[in-house]
Each structure stands twice: as C-alpha cells, then as structure tokens.
Design a protein around this motif. Structure first.
Motif, PDB file in Angstrom:
ATOM      1  N   THR A  65      -5.291 -16.500  -5.185  1.00  0.00           N
ATOM      2  CA  THR A  65      -3.886 -16.657  -4.776  1.00  0.00           C
ATOM      3  C   THR A  65      -3.716 -16.580  -3.259  1.00  0.00           C
ATOM      4  O   THR A  65      -2.661 -16.922  -2.732  1.00  0.00           O
ATOM      5  CB  THR A  65      -3.015 -15.552  -5.414  1.00  0.00           C
ATOM      6  OG1 THR A  65      -3.699 -14.309  -5.249  1.00  0.00           O
ATOM      7  CG2 THR A  65      -2.776 -15.813  -6.886  1.00  0.00           C
ATOM      8  N   ARG A  66      -4.766 -16.156  -2.548  1.00  0.00           N
ATOM      9  CA  ARG A  66      -4.647 -16.088  -1.087  1.00  0.00           C
ATOM     10  C   ARG A  66      -4.896 -17.443  -0.436  1.00  0.00           C
ATOM     11  O   ARG A  66      -4.683 -17.608   0.757  1.00  0.00           O
ATOM     12  CB  ARG A  66      -5.664 -15.091  -0.525  1.00  0.00           C
ATOM     13  CG  ARG A  66      -5.489 -13.672  -1.024  1.00  0.00           C
ATOM     14  CD  ARG A  66      -6.674 -12.836  -0.629  1.00  0.00           C
ATOM     15  NE  ARG A  66      -7.925 -13.451  -1.072  1.00  0.00           N
ATOM     16  CZ  ARG A  66      -9.126 -12.969  -0.810  1.00  0.00           C
ATOM     17  NH1 ARG A  66      -9.246 -11.871  -0.102  1.00  0.00           N
ATOM     18  NH2 ARG A  66     -10.210 -13.579  -1.249  1.00  0.00           N
ATOM     19  N   GLY A  67      -5.397 -18.416  -1.193  1.00  0.00           N
ATOM     20  CA  GLY A  67      -5.765 -19.693  -0.582  1.00  0.00           C
ATOM     21  C   GLY A  67      -6.964 -19.496   0.327  1.00  0.00           C
ATOM     22  O   GLY A  67      -7.956 -18.910  -0.085  1.00  0.00           O
ATOM     23  N   GLY A  68      -6.842 -19.962   1.604  1.00  0.00           N
ATOM     24  CA  GLY A  68      -7.949 -19.772   2.552  1.00  0.00           C
ATOM     25  C   GLY A  68      -8.915 -20.946   2.498  1.00  0.00           C
ATOM     26  O   GLY A  68      -8.689 -21.942   1.788  1.00  0.00           O
ATOM     27  N   SER A  69     -10.019 -20.801   3.244  1.00  0.00           N
ATOM     28  CA  SER A  69     -10.951 -21.933   3.355  1.00  0.00           C
ATOM     29  C   SER A  69     -11.655 -22.160   2.025  1.00  0.00           C
ATOM     30  O   SER A  69     -11.807 -21.242   1.219  1.00  0.00           O
ATOM     31  CB  SER A  69     -11.988 -21.646   4.437  1.00  0.00           C
ATOM     32  OG  SER A  69     -12.885 -20.665   3.958  1.00  0.00           O
TER      33      SER A  69
ATOM     34  N   VAL B  54      -8.948 -24.687  -4.250  1.00  0.00           N
ATOM     35  CA  VAL B  54      -8.172 -25.799  -3.683  1.00  0.00           C
ATOM     36  C   VAL B  54      -8.779 -26.213  -2.332  1.00  0.00           C
ATOM     37  O   VAL B  54      -9.144 -25.369  -1.522  1.00  0.00           O
ATOM     38  CB  VAL B  54      -6.666 -25.449  -3.532  1.00  0.00           C
ATOM     39  CG1 VAL B  54      -6.028 -25.302  -4.893  1.00  0.00           C
ATOM     40  CG2 VAL B  54      -6.455 -24.190  -2.716  1.00  0.00           C
ATOM     41  N   ALA B  55      -8.846 -27.551  -2.140  1.00  0.00           N
ATOM     42  CA  ALA B  55      -9.519 -28.084  -0.949  1.00  0.00           C
ATOM     43  C   ALA B  55      -8.599 -28.088   0.266  1.00  0.00           C
ATOM     44  O   ALA B  55      -9.061 -28.128   1.402  1.00  0.00           O
ATOM     45  CB  ALA B  55     -10.026 -29.498  -1.224  1.00  0.00           C
ATOM     46  N   ASP B  56      -7.288 -28.073   0.047  1.00  0.00           N
ATOM     47  CA  ASP B  56      -6.337 -28.106   1.164  1.00  0.00           C
ATOM     48  C   ASP B  56      -5.064 -27.379   0.759  1.00  0.00           C
ATOM     49  O   ASP B  56      -4.799 -27.190  -0.422  1.00  0.00           O
ATOM     50  CB  ASP B  56      -6.018 -29.559   1.544  1.00  0.00           C
ATOM     51  CG  ASP B  56      -5.684 -30.372   0.313  1.00  0.00           C
ATOM     52  OD1 ASP B  56      -4.636 -30.088  -0.326  1.00  0.00           O
ATOM     53  OD2 ASP B  56      -6.483 -31.262  -0.057  1.00  0.00           O
ATOM     54  N   GLU B  57      -4.281 -26.998   1.780  1.00  0.00           N
ATOM     55  CA  GLU B  57      -3.090 -26.197   1.493  1.00  0.00           C
ATOM     56  C   GLU B  57      -2.099 -26.926   0.609  1.00  0.00           C
ATOM     57  O   GLU B  57      -1.423 -26.333  -0.232  1.00  0.00           O
ATOM     58  CB  GLU B  57      -2.429 -25.812   2.811  1.00  0.00           C
ATOM     59  CG  GLU B  57      -2.182 -24.318   2.870  1.00  0.00           C
ATOM     60  CD  GLU B  57      -1.435 -23.934   4.123  1.00  0.00           C
ATOM     61  OE1 GLU B  57      -2.103 -23.905   5.173  1.00  0.00           O
ATOM     62  OE2 GLU B  57      -0.221 -23.695   4.021  1.00  0.00           O
ATOM     63  N   GLY B  58      -2.071 -28.273   0.736  1.00  0.00           N
ATOM     64  CA  GLY B  58      -1.140 -29.083  -0.057  1.00  0.00           C
ATOM     65  C   GLY B  58      -1.437 -29.023  -1.544  1.00  0.00           C
ATOM     66  O   GLY B  58      -0.584 -29.383  -2.367  1.00  0.00           O
ATOM     67  N   SER B  59      -2.633 -28.574  -1.941  1.00  0.00           N
ATOM     68  CA  SER B  59      -2.981 -28.535  -3.363  1.00  0.00           C
ATOM     69  C   SER B  59      -2.765 -27.149  -3.975  1.00  0.00           C
ATOM     70  O   SER B  59      -3.002 -26.943  -5.162  1.00  0.00           O
ATOM     71  CB  SER B  59      -4.458 -28.924  -3.557  1.00  0.00           C
ATOM     72  OG  SER B  59      -4.701 -30.196  -3.003  1.00  0.00           O
ATOM     73  N   GLN B  60      -2.316 -26.209  -3.135  1.00  0.00           N
ATOM     74  CA  GLN B  60      -2.175 -24.815  -3.586  1.00  0.00           C
ATOM     75  C   GLN B  60      -1.224 -24.685  -4.784  1.00  0.00           C
ATOM     76  O   GLN B  60      -1.556 -24.050  -5.788  1.00  0.00           O
ATOM     77  CB  GLN B  60      -1.685 -23.967  -2.399  1.00  0.00           C
ATOM     78  CG  GLN B  60      -1.433 -22.502  -2.697  1.00  0.00           C
ATOM     79  CD  GLN B  60      -2.736 -21.691  -2.826  1.00  0.00           C
ATOM     80  OE1 GLN B  60      -3.824 -22.220  -2.620  1.00  0.00           O
ATOM     81  NE2 GLN B  60      -2.623 -20.435  -3.203  1.00  0.00           N
ATOM     82  N   ASP B  61      -0.037 -25.345  -4.693  1.00  0.00           N
ATOM     83  CA  ASP B  61       0.929 -25.218  -5.794  1.00  0.00           C
ATOM     84  C   ASP B  61       0.374 -25.816  -7.081  1.00  0.00           C
ATOM     85  O   ASP B  61       0.519 -25.250  -8.155  1.00  0.00           O
ATOM     86  CB  ASP B  61       2.247 -25.930  -5.444  1.00  0.00           C
ATOM     87  CG  ASP B  61       3.069 -25.094  -4.473  1.00  0.00           C
ATOM     88  OD1 ASP B  61       2.621 -23.969  -4.145  1.00  0.00           O
ATOM     89  OD2 ASP B  61       4.130 -25.573  -4.029  1.00  0.00           O
ATOM     90  N   GLU B  62      -0.297 -26.978  -6.937  1.00  0.00           N
ATOM     91  CA  GLU B  62      -0.845 -27.620  -8.146  1.00  0.00           C
ATOM     92  C   GLU B  62      -1.976 -26.808  -8.739  1.00  0.00           C
ATOM     93  O   GLU B  62      -2.160 -26.759  -9.958  1.00  0.00           O
ATOM     94  CB  GLU B  62      -1.297 -29.043  -7.837  1.00  0.00           C
ATOM     95  CG  GLU B  62      -0.097 -29.963  -7.797  1.00  0.00           C
ATOM     96  CD  GLU B  62      -0.411 -31.365  -8.289  1.00  0.00           C
ATOM     97  OE1 GLU B  62      -1.312 -31.511  -9.138  1.00  0.00           O
ATOM     98  OE2 GLU B  62       0.262 -32.289  -7.803  1.00  0.00           O
ATOM     99  N   GLY B  63      -2.743 -26.146  -7.871  1.00  0.00           N
ATOM    100  CA  GLY B  63      -3.819 -25.266  -8.357  1.00  0.00           C
ATOM    101  C   GLY B  63      -3.245 -24.113  -9.168  1.00  0.00           C
ATOM    102  O   GLY B  63      -3.710 -23.813 -10.267  1.00  0.00           O
TER     103      GLY B  63
END
Ligand code: AMP
Length: 420
Positions: A352-356, A325-334
């Motif tokens: 699942t950790r997200g991050g850069s 995911v490119a940004d935090e806002g896309s985390q749920d959709e990812g």
C-alpha cells in the motif's frame, strides 16, 4: 505470560482447528465459561490441599467484597455451568469441550507458564468404561491428526470412596516409615495430601514411591471390573497404553480412572505431560448439583505447540499472489485488483506504500508469494499481464479478468525461500 504474534499464531490456530474438527466428529459441543469464578468453586472441587488452590491461584477481592479467582483449570467451571443451567434435566448424556487460557502462579520453566491454554473435554452422564475409552480415543485421534508421535498413554485407577481409604491408610503408614528419605516438600505433603508424594519429581521420593503399596491391589470388585473393562475397550479401539500405578494427578476430585499422555521429547524437559484427566463421579453432587458421573481431560496447548515447532513444519499460509505496480498511475488499479481477487478467494499481498518497482519486488520475494503480477500502463491498456512464478520458471500469460482461475490452475511448486 506470553504474547503471540502473527508468524507464531498459525501453529496455534492449526492445533485449535484440528481440535474443533475432532471434537465435532465425536459429538462434543463447545462451551465457553468466564475467566473468573467464585474462589470457593475451586476450593470445593479442585481441593484446598492441592498446589493449584493452595499456592497457585490468582485470587482477588472485587469491589463488592467477593473473593474471585482467575480460573486455574476448566473442569470446575464447566461443572458449575452444567449445574447452573440444569443440563442434566434436558439430556441424559452431554459431551462438551472447551479451549482457552488458564492461570496458575507457577515457577517458570520451559513449557510451564502463568497464563497457558488448555483444550479440554468433559462427558457427563455415562459411568461406563466405554465413556472413558471414547474420551481417550478423541485425544489419540487428535494427536494423530497433529502428527505427534512418541506420546504414551498412561492409565491408572484410584478406586472410589469404598476402597480408597484402605489404600490411603496403607500409603500413609508406608510413607511415615520412610519419612527421612523424602524431600522437604514431600514431608509436608505426607501430612496434607499423601497421594501427591507419588508424583514428586525428586529421585529419592520416586524410589520410595516405587516400592510402596500399589493402589491397584486395593481396588474393590466394582472398581476392578471398571478398570479391567476399560483396558479391554482400549484393546478393542487399538489404543496402546501403559498401566502406571503411581499415576495420581494433582487434583482431588478424581475417582477410578486417571490417565495422562506423556511425550518423550527433550524440548519439554521435565514438563513432559501434554495432557491428562480422569473420572470424577462425585464432583457434581459435591458442588450441590445432581448425582451425575463424569469423565474429562485437559491438554496443554503450549506444550503441543512446542512439540509441533520442534517438528519443523511451517504453518503460515503464503500468499497466492503479490501485485506490484510499475508506475504511480497504476496504484489505484492495483489496489482494486487486489480487492477483487481477495473477494474471489485468493490470498493477495499488495504494498500500500507504492514506491519503486524494485522495492516492491523485494517485498514480493519476502512475502513468499507463489506469483507476482506487475501492473503498469501497458497491462492496463491491453488487459493482459504475466504471472511470474517466484520459485523460478517461465512467466504465465494471464488476462486481467481471469487471474484467480489462472492462479488456481497452476501446479503447486515448492515454496520459494524467503529473502533474509
Ligand atoms: P492439569 O490441569 O494440571 O492436569 O494440566 C493438564 C495439562 O495442562 C498439562 O498436562 C499441561 O500440558 C498443561 N499445563 C498445566 N499447567 C501448565 C502451565 N503452567 N503451563 C503450561 N501448560 C500447563
């Protein structure tokens, strides 16, 4: 005793699933028995004088004062279950296989462990040589399916109650005459279980055994006919074998046919027997069951795995897709996209950790995934993204609602080399 972690377990699963497929084709059904049995079961079937029962069993008393043992092998437990469930009353011939851990307190070596796994099979109710041959055929086809070559089938006949005593007497007489040349262990074996001298690994003992009486010359007519017919049937099946008159195997219950599959591979050192078995027509009755003939074998999974690992093939299944995911806002959709694609049958990795994005791309590299899909605001609004082939090459445009089909439609490229 070993731990098996992800990364290593896949080769085990490959061996196990190959075995299930082969046994299925031959009509063998799976049986699962408990890990512990009454100690007396093994004493009566495997034999008190064998190394397994005499030295190697994990035996303990339970809270009720019963002597129990962790199973050191699978034939006796299967026979116990066969008798207990009166299976012979329900069908004349039964073919069973099993796989699972066995326990023996053995000296540690490559390919020899205290908890090890066996895959074994037993065929009850057929005394004919065709049954011996069929059982060997399962093993041959199983080894073929695993891609293991350089394994030689050795066969022998130990005769039966009718002809073995004469051979036994001659062997004892011969070994006694050569007592001084035998190792200390074999001098003891000579008293308790002289057949075991024949498969001692000590060179001097082997030389003595080689020049000793040949069991095959002592076979009575029915045992000889059985052995001759078995060889003819192996010929019919195109199975290559070697007759080895010194093959005895370490358990007491065999009658007539015994066999071993021996691998010539340095990885196994002296532990080169990958499996073996034989006929045990008297065991059922000896355990208080019906007079049913049987033939069975067991293979050591640990040793098969060692051989396969030497072959250098990889067994881990790499992910089809890594979703970054490119940004935090896309985390749920990812997360949701990964879930949907898994439901559609893809193997998908997602951090699942997200991050850069940079750290996710590193992870994507390491995962060995075929493609990476980066999900950001732009992709979410347009519904369009790109599949980046991790082995290099042009990105493939993809609609977010058609990812699974598009991934499946891509030609398989060689696996990328995972980053160190
Ligand atoms: P056995 O039940 O002794 O005839 O053994 C059958 C096969 O099980 C052997 O050929 C080995 O491949 C395997 N096996 C037996 N004992 C061990 C052990 N301690 N560790 C690993 N494999 C074993």
């Amino acid at each position: 005793m070993n731990d098996l972690l992800p990364g290593e377990i896949e080769v085990w699963q490959f061996v196990e699933s190959t075995a299930r497929t082969l046994f299925g084709r031959f009509g063998y059904g799976e049986v699962r028995t408990p890990m512990v049995e009454d100690t007396a079961l093994f004493v009566r079937s495997v034999g008190e004088e064998t190394d397994i029962v005499g030295k190697e069993m994990y035996t303990f008393e339970d809270k009720g004062g019963r002597s129990l043992s962790l199973r050191p092998e699978g034939t006796a437990p299967a026979a116990r279950a066969y008798i207990e469930h009166s299976v012979s009353n329900q069908e004349p011939v039964s073919r069973w296989f099993y796989m699972g851990p066995m326990f023996r307190y053995e000296r540690m070596k490559t390919g020899r462990y205290r908890q090890f796994s066996q895959i074994g099979a037993e065929a009850y109710g057929a005394k004919e040589p065709a049954q011996d041959a069929e059982l060997m055929d399962v093993v041959v086809q199983f080894l073929e399916a695993l891609g293991l070559k350089d394994v030689t089938l050795n066969i022998n006949s130990l005769g039966d109650d009718n002809c073995r005593p004469a051979y036994h007497a001659k062997l004892v007489e011969y070994l006694n005459a050569h007592r001084e040349e035998l190792c200390a262990d074999c001098q003891q074996r000579l008293e308790r279980n002289p057949l075991r001298v024949l498969d001692c690994k000590n060179e001097k003992c082997q030389a003595v055994a080689a020049a000793g009486p040949n069991v095959l010359e002592f076979l009575c007519a029915p045992c000889r006919a059985h052995f001759t017919d078995l060889q003819r049937k192996l010929g019919v099946l195109g199975i290559r074998y070697v007759v080895n008159h010194r093959l005895v195997r370490g358990l007491d219950y065999y009658t007539r046919t015994v066999f071993e599959f021996i691998a010539s591979h340095p990885a196994l050192g002296t532990a080169s027997t990958v499996g073996g078995g034989g006929r045990y027509d008297k065991m059922m009755k000896g355990l208080g069951g019906p007079d049913v003939p049987a033939v069975g074998y067991a293979m050591g999974l640990d040793r098969l795995v060692l051989l396969l690992k030497e072959g250098g093939k990889t067994f881990t299944q790499r992910p089809d897709l890594f979703i970054a995911v490119a940004d935090e806002g896309s985390q749920d959709e990812g997360l949701a996209l990964a879930s949907r694609l898994r439901r559609e049958g893809l193997k998908v990795d997602f951090d699942t950790r997200g991050g850069s994005l940079k750290s996710q791309m590193k992870r994507a590299d390491k995962s060995g995934a075929r493609f990476t899909l980066v999900l950001g605001e732009q992709e979410r609004t347009s519904g369009q993204a790109k599949l980046k082939p991790m082995a290099g090459g042009e990105p493939v445009p993809v609609a977010l609602d058609n990812v699974a089909a598009t991934v499946r439609a891509q030609p398989e490229a060689p696996a990328p080399v995972p980053a160190a």
